[in-house]
Each structure stands twice: as structure tokens, then as C-alpha cells.
Design a protein around this motif. Structure first.
Motif, PDB file in Angstrom:
ATOM      1  N   TRP A  90      -2.562  10.234   1.597  1.00 26.88           N
ATOM      2  CA  TRP A  90      -2.294  10.152   0.168  1.00 26.88           C
ATOM      3  C   TRP A  90      -0.847   9.786  -0.136  1.00 26.88           C
ATOM      4  O   TRP A  90      -0.514   9.425  -1.256  1.00 26.88           O
ATOM      5  CB  TRP A  90      -2.672  11.465  -0.497  1.00 26.88           C
ATOM      6  CG  TRP A  90      -2.668  11.469  -1.992  1.00 26.88           C
ATOM      7  CD1 TRP A  90      -1.997  12.320  -2.816  1.00 26.88           C
ATOM      8  CD2 TRP A  90      -3.391  10.585  -2.860  1.00 26.88           C
ATOM      9  NE1 TRP A  90      -2.241  12.028  -4.129  1.00 26.88           N
ATOM     10  CE2 TRP A  90      -3.107  10.953  -4.188  1.00 26.88           C
ATOM     11  CE3 TRP A  90      -4.252   9.504  -2.646  1.00 26.88           C
ATOM     12  CZ2 TRP A  90      -3.644  10.299  -5.288  1.00 26.88           C
ATOM     13  CZ3 TRP A  90      -4.802   8.844  -3.741  1.00 26.88           C
ATOM     14  CH2 TRP A  90      -4.491   9.236  -5.039  1.00 26.88           C
ATOM     15  N   TYR A  91       0.030   9.853   0.835  1.00 28.42           N
ATOM     16  CA  TYR A  91       1.453   9.618   0.624  1.00 28.42           C
ATOM     17  C   TYR A  91       2.056   9.087   1.935  1.00 28.42           C
ATOM     18  O   TYR A  91       1.512   9.311   3.019  1.00 28.42           O
ATOM     19  CB  TYR A  91       2.157  10.934   0.240  1.00 28.42           C
ATOM     20  CG  TYR A  91       1.683  12.107   1.073  1.00 28.42           C
ATOM     21  CD1 TYR A  91       2.078  12.262   2.399  1.00 28.42           C
ATOM     22  CD2 TYR A  91       0.800  13.040   0.549  1.00 28.42           C
ATOM     23  CE1 TYR A  91       1.620  13.299   3.170  1.00 28.42           C
ATOM     24  CE2 TYR A  91       0.330  14.090   1.314  1.00 28.42           C
ATOM     25  CZ  TYR A  91       0.749  14.213   2.630  1.00 28.42           C
ATOM     26  OH  TYR A  91       0.276  15.239   3.402  1.00 28.42           O
ATOM     27  N   PRO A  92       3.197   8.396   1.863  1.00 28.54           N
ATOM     28  CA  PRO A  92       3.909   8.027   3.095  1.00 28.54           C
ATOM     29  C   PRO A  92       4.451   9.298   3.759  1.00 28.54           C
ATOM     30  O   PRO A  92       4.925  10.216   3.070  1.00 28.54           O
ATOM     31  CB  PRO A  92       5.055   7.135   2.597  1.00 28.54           C
ATOM     32  CG  PRO A  92       4.706   6.766   1.205  1.00 28.54           C
ATOM     33  CD  PRO A  92       3.848   7.863   0.661  1.00 28.54           C
ATOM     34  N   SER A  93       4.378   9.344   5.066  1.00 29.57           N
ATOM     35  CA  SER A  93       4.844  10.540   5.781  1.00 29.57           C
ATOM     36  C   SER A  93       5.510  10.132   7.082  1.00 29.57           C
ATOM     37  O   SER A  93       5.049   9.210   7.772  1.00 29.57           O
ATOM     38  CB  SER A  93       3.682  11.497   6.050  1.00 29.57           C
ATOM     39  OG  SER A  93       2.656  10.850   6.763  1.00 29.57           O
ATOM     40  N   VAL A  94       6.600  10.821   7.420  1.00 30.96           N
ATOM     41  CA  VAL A  94       7.318  10.571   8.666  1.00 30.96           C
ATOM     42  C   VAL A  94       7.714  11.900   9.279  1.00 30.96           C
ATOM     43  O   VAL A  94       7.759  12.939   8.613  1.00 30.96           O
ATOM     44  CB  VAL A  94       8.576   9.702   8.446  1.00 30.96           C
ATOM     45  CG1 VAL A  94       8.206   8.339   7.887  1.00 30.96           C
ATOM     46  CG2 VAL A  94       9.596  10.396   7.566  1.00 30.96           C
ATOM     47  N   ARG A 114      -3.857   4.682  -4.425  1.00 33.96           N
ATOM     48  CA  ARG A 114      -2.782   5.290  -5.214  1.00 33.96           C
ATOM     49  C   ARG A 114      -1.744   4.251  -5.647  1.00 33.96           C
ATOM     50  O   ARG A 114      -1.349   3.378  -4.862  1.00 33.96           O
ATOM     51  CB  ARG A 114      -2.090   6.373  -4.399  1.00 33.96           C
ATOM     52  CG  ARG A 114      -1.198   7.281  -5.223  1.00 33.96           C
ATOM     53  CD  ARG A 114      -0.590   8.370  -4.372  1.00 33.96           C
ATOM     54  NE  ARG A 114       0.076   9.364  -5.196  1.00 33.96           N
ATOM     55  CZ  ARG A 114       0.787  10.380  -4.707  1.00 33.96           C
ATOM     56  NH1 ARG A 114       0.913  10.527  -3.397  1.00 33.96           N
ATOM     57  NH2 ARG A 114       1.371  11.240  -5.521  1.00 33.96           N
ATOM     58  N   ARG A 115      -1.310   4.377  -6.871  1.00 35.11           N
ATOM     59  CA  ARG A 115      -0.223   3.537  -7.356  1.00 35.11           C
ATOM     60  C   ARG A 115       1.111   4.104  -6.857  1.00 35.11           C
ATOM     61  O   ARG A 115       1.291   5.314  -6.739  1.00 35.11           O
ATOM     62  CB  ARG A 115      -0.188   3.502  -8.881  1.00 35.11           C
ATOM     63  CG  ARG A 115      -1.457   3.031  -9.549  1.00 35.11           C
ATOM     64  CD  ARG A 115      -1.284   3.013 -11.068  1.00 35.11           C
ATOM     65  NE  ARG A 115      -2.565   2.844 -11.730  1.00 35.11           N
ATOM     66  CZ  ARG A 115      -3.157   1.655 -11.925  1.00 35.11           C
ATOM     67  NH1 ARG A 115      -2.552   0.553 -11.496  1.00 35.11           N
ATOM     68  NH2 ARG A 115      -4.324   1.580 -12.538  1.00 35.11           N
ATOM     69  N   THR A 160      -1.262  21.364   1.670  1.00 38.67           N
ATOM     70  CA  THR A 160      -0.268  21.786   0.674  1.00 38.67           C
ATOM     71  C   THR A 160       0.357  20.579  -0.010  1.00 38.67           C
ATOM     72  O   THR A 160       0.514  20.548  -1.239  1.00 38.67           O
ATOM     73  CB  THR A 160       0.817  22.635   1.354  1.00 38.67           C
ATOM     74  OG1 THR A 160       0.231  23.828   1.869  1.00 38.67           O
ATOM     75  CG2 THR A 160       1.927  22.989   0.388  1.00 38.67           C
ATOM     76  N   ALA A 161       0.705  19.568   0.766  1.00 35.49           N
ATOM     77  CA  ALA A 161       1.346  18.373   0.202  1.00 35.49           C
ATOM     78  C   ALA A 161       0.386  17.605  -0.697  1.00 35.49           C
ATOM     79  O   ALA A 161       0.762  17.138  -1.782  1.00 35.49           O
ATOM     80  CB  ALA A 161       1.855  17.478   1.333  1.00 35.49           C
ATOM     81  N   VAL A 180       0.853  -1.197   0.000  1.00 33.20           N
ATOM     82  CA  VAL A 180       0.000   0.000   0.000  1.00 33.20           C
ATOM     83  C   VAL A 180       0.883   1.239   0.000  1.00 33.20           C
ATOM     84  O   VAL A 180       1.803   1.370   0.820  1.00 33.20           O
ATOM     85  CB  VAL A 180      -0.922   0.006   1.225  1.00 33.20           C
ATOM     86  CG1 VAL A 180      -1.710   1.316   1.290  1.00 33.20           C
ATOM     87  CG2 VAL A 180      -1.863  -1.182   1.204  1.00 33.20           C
ATOM     88  N   PHE A 181       0.615   2.157  -0.932  1.00 33.33           N
ATOM     89  CA  PHE A 181       1.396   3.391  -1.017  1.00 33.33           C
ATOM     90  C   PHE A 181       0.626   4.576  -0.455  1.00 33.33           C
ATOM     91  O   PHE A 181       1.153   5.365   0.329  1.00 33.33           O
ATOM     92  CB  PHE A 181       1.791   3.652  -2.474  1.00 33.33           C
ATOM     93  CG  PHE A 181       2.711   4.822  -2.633  1.00 33.33           C
ATOM     94  CD1 PHE A 181       4.042   4.714  -2.279  1.00 33.33           C
ATOM     95  CD2 PHE A 181       2.238   6.038  -3.112  1.00 33.33           C
ATOM     96  CE1 PHE A 181       4.905   5.810  -2.408  1.00 33.33           C
ATOM     97  CE2 PHE A 181       3.092   7.132  -3.245  1.00 33.33           C
ATOM     98  CZ  PHE A 181       4.427   7.007  -2.892  1.00 33.33           C
TER      99      PHE A 181
END
Length: 619
Positions: free
Chosen positions: A569-573, A422-423, A497-498, A403-404
Motif C-alpha cells: 500500500w505504500y513505498p517501504s525500505v 493508490r494515488r 499497523t502501517a 506506481v505509488f
């Protein structure tokens, strides 16, 4: 070569096509020395008249303007860094002298400074004399709602040798009970009746309906000998049994589109966020306490939301019926839309787990006759579903890759719940960041830590963020900065924003600090945090790269309830590279070379993570 030394074996020349890995210098730079300057005593923490909430010990930090001095605080010697910064771990001041006395000495010069603080005030409840209770501790608080047969906690702080009784609307007197003492069996707590403070909390649970009748309002009695204290209790609103109280979720945020605005739900009052519910979802209200409202997601599950995040609907409003039709997967260039007709917005939860994405729909019955996967999509390989309970559906998407990212969307025109999956981006193994969009988030302001010499966290991480951006651009990435100046930017705005930039990853740069009562000399180090499980692999490689460069204590990779890491919607750290409160770590953050080292660790971590998505070339 000495006579007894053995000759070295022959070494094959290096392969000119294989680059040697760069040598990474680990550790912090030396603290620059400041000597001979004027003594300038500045205490950064605690501030004058600050409330110190620790039980027995706490830290004091600040600077003296020069490093060639000695320092005592309340008579205890405190080390002074070469630049004049200091950090002390001290016993809390006594109640008779609630202050820190600093004495700075250099040769014949002595400078004194006193910082007065406050300690938590606990009202003592003595075991003798006139009976007193802590009326401010009385529960339930005003504004409590509950269903009629729900048990409501009634509690009061009072002397342990008192008797506390609640009288409900049925006129029955019910005792509040001391907490049990666990040992060789359970026995009631006891206290020395001669003590100056023998306060304990008495408590019991009784049905809400017994606390809800204004004509026979509940009362509380505390009794010791012939002395009695009477307290009127706030009424509890008992919710009706013959109809439901419904409400519509309404996020108070005004940031972003409706998709960005969600209502966060928790398992307990003021607890950790777990569910991110769509604006406009209609739910049943089952309780209210301390500024939070309890809502029912389905038969067995109630959760809590901020009371400002809903609007109670008119009495008699009907609960929407939510029955699914088929599940339809429609591929696009960057994502797959899995659309589910539900008729009305459902409460839901999305959980990533490796190559599966599990969607739970609450208050829903499933009836999918046909579930096409259009175009035999390469990402979503299988859709399965289970009716877990009579009003809970679990939909499992099996993917061809980990999963992305994903996004939950309500399509009002078609009355569809859409899970947009999301791909992962196409990756060049040699230049894994080329063409990607990376959101770089220099943490704070608002809020943030301050170091002993006054370096503010938001200012300290901003140049690191700029260096991260430069390194990313040099590798062919597009960069979105969540802030481009030292001005404050809200937490929600950063995620919006991201997402609007279609970022492929979000990396937030921070420096750590500790709350009162935690020893900074034993609890400092480097850590990397995440919220959603699909971000854990990114957090792990970032942590490894920072550890290589910093050489500090490894505090590990772990989940934390972070606002900037909650977007899906995206990986975040979020990287907590150093502890700003330690003099040598604050000093390192003033060093441009060390700022670059921090930036390099983050960027190499991103490279390693995205390289895992590159196609494996067969020999």
C-alpha cells in the motif's frame, strides 16, 4: 599576504534568497577510551557450546572491560578497541581442540578464558573396511507427494567406490550415478579407495509411480565387493490421474483483516517469496515435499507454499470456473478501484514497472466486452489485456504517474477481484512531508544482532526511531511508530499497523550482522533494501543520504525478501546503517549525536523522495 601571492579575484556577494546547503560532517565518532578498569572478559559470539558452521574461518567478538590490555585468541594477536571491545577473524579451531583460548594481559596481570564450541559433524565414509552409508541423507523424504509421471529425486550419500541401486515397483534395478567431473569432457567422479572419507552423493530421477506401490515397496542397495547395505525407502504418494486434488488456501496468520492475511508462494521449496495469494483461493495440489506443498496456478506454472497454509478439499470437488466480464475503473479521492468479475478468487501477481501496473490472473479466461473508466480518471489512463495462455490473463494499467501503492481485495458480495491503485499524495515542494503519514519501524525484537559490548540491535535503533519521529513531526508529518517500547512486535503486525494508519511510506531502521564464515572486516558497510520495485527510488535517496553522513563502504541499494517491506500500500525500505558487530560502529550507536545523524539521513531521504511528486512550477 606574501610578496609572491596573487590577489584573490573579487567574489560576488551571496544571494540572500538562496540558502546554502548545510555542511554534513561525515564519519563515525571516536571510540571513548576506558582505562584502568577491571578486566572483565565477555565473549558475545560464539556462545559456549555454539555450533560454528563456517568451513575454515570465523569471527569471535566480545569485550574485556578496559582498553589498556592486550589480547590473544588461540595464540593470535587481536586488536582491542579503546573501550575494550574486540572483533577477531580466526581460523577455525582444530578438531582435536575445538575451543577458543583467550589470554588477556595488562602489566603483571593475566586473565584467561576458554570458550568451547562445536563444529559440524560429518560422518566419514571410508573407502575400505565394512561398507557404511549415510542413511540420514536418503531422499525422497517421508511425506512426499507427486504426480504419477513426475520425476522424483532418489539420492544417497555413500563411499565413491560403492555401487548404489534403486529397485522400483516394476522390479527394475536402476543405478544411482555419481556427479560428473567437468574438464576436457564429462567423466565419472572417482576417489582414492584408501581414503578415510570418500563420501559422495549418488543420485538419479525416476517416475513417482515406481516409488508409490506399498505392495512392491521400493528399496535401495549399496554394494561394494561382497558387502551390501539394504535400505527401505519411504513411499511416495502418487496423486490420481483421473481426478484432481484441490485445496483452499488458508493463511495461518491471525493478524489484521482478511486483506492483510495472504499466503506466500515460492518458486522452490523454502525459497524466496514471489506471489501473495488471497485467503480462500482454490488451487490444484500437484506435490508435497519437506513441509511444503506444490500447487498449480495455471497450466504451465506450479509454485510452493507452506503445507500449513492450505486445507485439502473433499475428493471430487470441482475447480471453480473463472471467466472475466468487463474491467471497471471507479475513482475515489485517494485511489482508483479496478474491479474485475471473475466468479471466484483467482491466484494472481501484481508487478509495478514505472508508470504501469501489470496484473496477472492465473486460471482465468478473459471476456471483457465493455471496460469503462468512470469519470475519465486522471490516474488510470488506459487498461489493456492479453490472453497470454489458455488460462492466464495479463491486465496492464497505464498510469499518469509512477506506481505509488496498491492493494489486492476480494469483494465477496459482488464476486469481484478489485485492484485498488493508490494515488500519490499532493506534495508541497517547500515542505514535502507536511500532512503525510510516515510509519517509523525501529527494527527488532524479536531476533536481532548484538555488538561486542552487548548493545542489542533492538535497543540501539529505538532512540534513532524516536529521533526520526521528532524530526518528521517538526516538518509537519504525522508519525506512526510500529513499536513504542523495547518489547517485541511481530513482523506482520508492523505492516498491518502501517496500512491501518494509511501510511504514505514505511521506513525500517536496522543494524547489520554477518553469518558464520564471512569476514566482517571486508564485508561491512551501509545498505538500503527494498522488496517491490516502486520502493527502489526511495531506497536510492535514503542510501545516498546515509552515505553522506556515515562515510562507510557503500554496499548499495538492492532487492531483498523482507517481511516488513512486502506490504504493497505504500513505498517501504529497510536501512542497514552500520554493522553492529564492529567495535567502532557499535560504539557510534551509543552516541546520541550519531543517532541523530542516522535519523537525519532517513528523514532527508524521505524529503527528497516525496519532493519528486511535487508539481513543477513553470517560470
Amino acid at each position: 599576504m606574501s610578496a609572491c601571492a596573487r590577489p584573490s579575484p573579487a567574489v560576488a556577494p551571496p544571494n540572500p534568497t538562496v540558502a546554502s546547503p548545510p555542511v554534513i560532517e561525515s564519519g563515525l565518532p571516536a571510540v571513548p577510551a576506558v582505562r584502568g578498569g577491571p578486566i572483565d572478559v565477555r565473549v558475545r559470539y560464539p556462545a559456549e557450546n555454539q555450533l560454528v558452521t563456517s568451513r575454515d574461518s570465523n569471527f569471535v567478538l566480545g569485550s574485556l572491560g578496559t582498553g589498556d590490555v592486550s589480547l590473544t585468541i588461540n595464540g593470535q594477536m587481536v586488536p582491542v578497541a579503546p573501550n575494550g571491545a574486540f572483533l577477531a577473524w580466526l581460523a577455525n579451531p582444530s578438531a582435536s581442540a575445538v575451543r577458543y583460548d583467550l589470554v588477556v594481559v595488562r602489566a603483571a596481570d593475566t586473565v584467561r578464558r576458554t570458550v568451547r564450541v562445536r563444529l559440524p559433524v560429518r560422518t566419514p565414509l571410508a573407502g575400505s573396511g565394512r561398507l557404511r552409508v549415510d542413511s540420514g541423507s536418503l531422499l525422497p523424504a517421508r511425506g512426499t507427494w507427486a504426480q504419477r509421471d513426475d520425476y522424483v529425486r532418489v539420492s544417497l550419500r555413500a563411499p565413491a567406490n560403492a555401487i548404489v541401486i534403486v529397485q522400483g515397483s516394476d522390479s527394475v534395478m536402476r543405478p544411482l550415478v555419481l556427479p560428473p567431473v567437468r574438464g576436457n569432457g564429462l567423466v565419472a567422479a572417482t576417489a582414492d579407495a584408501s581414503g578415510d572419507d570418500i563420501a559422495v552423493v549418488f543420485a538419479t530421477d525416476i517416475a513417482a509411480r515406481l516409488l508409490a506401490d506399498s505392495a512392491r515397496a521400493p528399496r535401495l542397495f549399496a554394494i561394494r565387493g561382497s558387502d551390501t547395505v539394504r535400505l527401505n525407502m519411504p513411499l511416495v504418494r502418487a496423486l490420481p490421474v483421473d481426478t484432481r486434488v484441490l485445496a483452499m488456501l488458508r493463511s495461518t496468520s491471525t493478524i489484521g483483516s482478511d486483506t492483510d492475511r495472504v499466503v506466500n508462494a515460492r518458486t522452490i521449496v523454502d525459497g524466496t517469496y514471489k506471489w501473495m495469494l488471497l485467503n480462500g483461493t482454490i488451487v490444484e495440489v500437484t506435490g508435497r515435499s519437506q513441509g511444503y506443498t506444490r500447487i498449480r496456478l495455471d497450466g504451465p506454472l506450479d509454485v510452493w507454499i507452506d503445507s500449513n497454509d492450505l486445507v485439502v478439499l473433499p475428493e471430487g470437488t470441482a475447480m471453480p470456473r473463472r471467466v472475466t466480464g468487463g474491467f471497471r475503473a471507479t475513482p475515489g479521492a485517494e485511489w482508483v478501484d479496478v474491479a474485475i468479475s471473475t466468479g471466484d478468487r483467482p491466484a494472481h501477481l501484481v508487478e509495478p514497472d514505472g508508470r504501469t501496473l501489470v496484473l496477472t490472473l492465473y486460471g482465468v479466461q478473459a471476456n471483457p466486452e465493455i471496460s469503462p473508466i468512470i469519470g475519465n480518471d486522471t490516474l488510470v489512463r488506459r487498461i489493456s489485456w492479453d490472453q497470454v495462455t489458455s488460462d492466464r490473463v495479463r491486465v496492464t494499467l497505464t498510469l499518469s504517474q509512477p506506481v505509488f501503492g496498491w492493494q489486492s481485495i476480494w469483494d465477496e458480495s459482488r464476486r469481484l477481484f478489485v485492484l485498488r491503485v493508490r494515488r500519490a499524495p499532493l506534495i508541497d515542494a517547500v515542505n514535502p512531508l507536511r500532512g503525510l503519514t510516515i510509519a517509523v519501524d525501529p527494527g527488532h525484537p524479536p531476533a536481532g544482532a548484538t555488538g561486542p559490548t552487548g548493545l542489542y540491535e533492538g535497543d540501539a535503533v529505538f532512540p534513532v526511531g524516536e529521533q526520526v519521529a521528532a524530526l518528521l513531526r517538526a516538518r509537519g508529518a504525522n508519525v506512526v511508530m510500529t513499536r513504542t517500547s523495547l518489547a517485541p512486535v511481530g513482523l506482520t503486525e508492523r505492516g498491518v499497523t502501517a496500512r491501518r494508519a494509511n501510511a504514505h511510506a514505511f521506513i525500517s531502521i536496522h543494524l547489520n550482522a554477518l553469518p558464520d564464515g564471512v569476514n566482517p572486516f571486508t564485508a561491512n558497510g551501509t545498505s538500503t533494501l527494498f522488496y517491490h520495485q516502486n520502493s527502489e527510488p526511495l531506497a536510492r535517496v535514503v542510501q545516498q543520504e546515509l552515505m553522506k553522513r556515515f562515510g562507510l563502504r557503500d554496499l548499495g541499494v538492492h532487492y531483498q525478501n523482507l517481511a516488513v517491506a512486502r506490504p504493497t500500500w505504500y513505498p517501504s525500505v529497510l536501512a542497514e546503517g552500520l554493522f553492529l558487530m564492529l567495535p567502532e560502529q557499535e560504539s557510534a550507536m551509543r552516541d546520541p549525536a550519531f543517532q541523530r545523524k542516522y535519523a537525519e539521513g532517513l528523514v532527508v531521504g524521505l524529503e527528497r523522495y516525496f519532493r519528486t511528486f511535487a508539481p513543477v512550477l513553470q517560470p
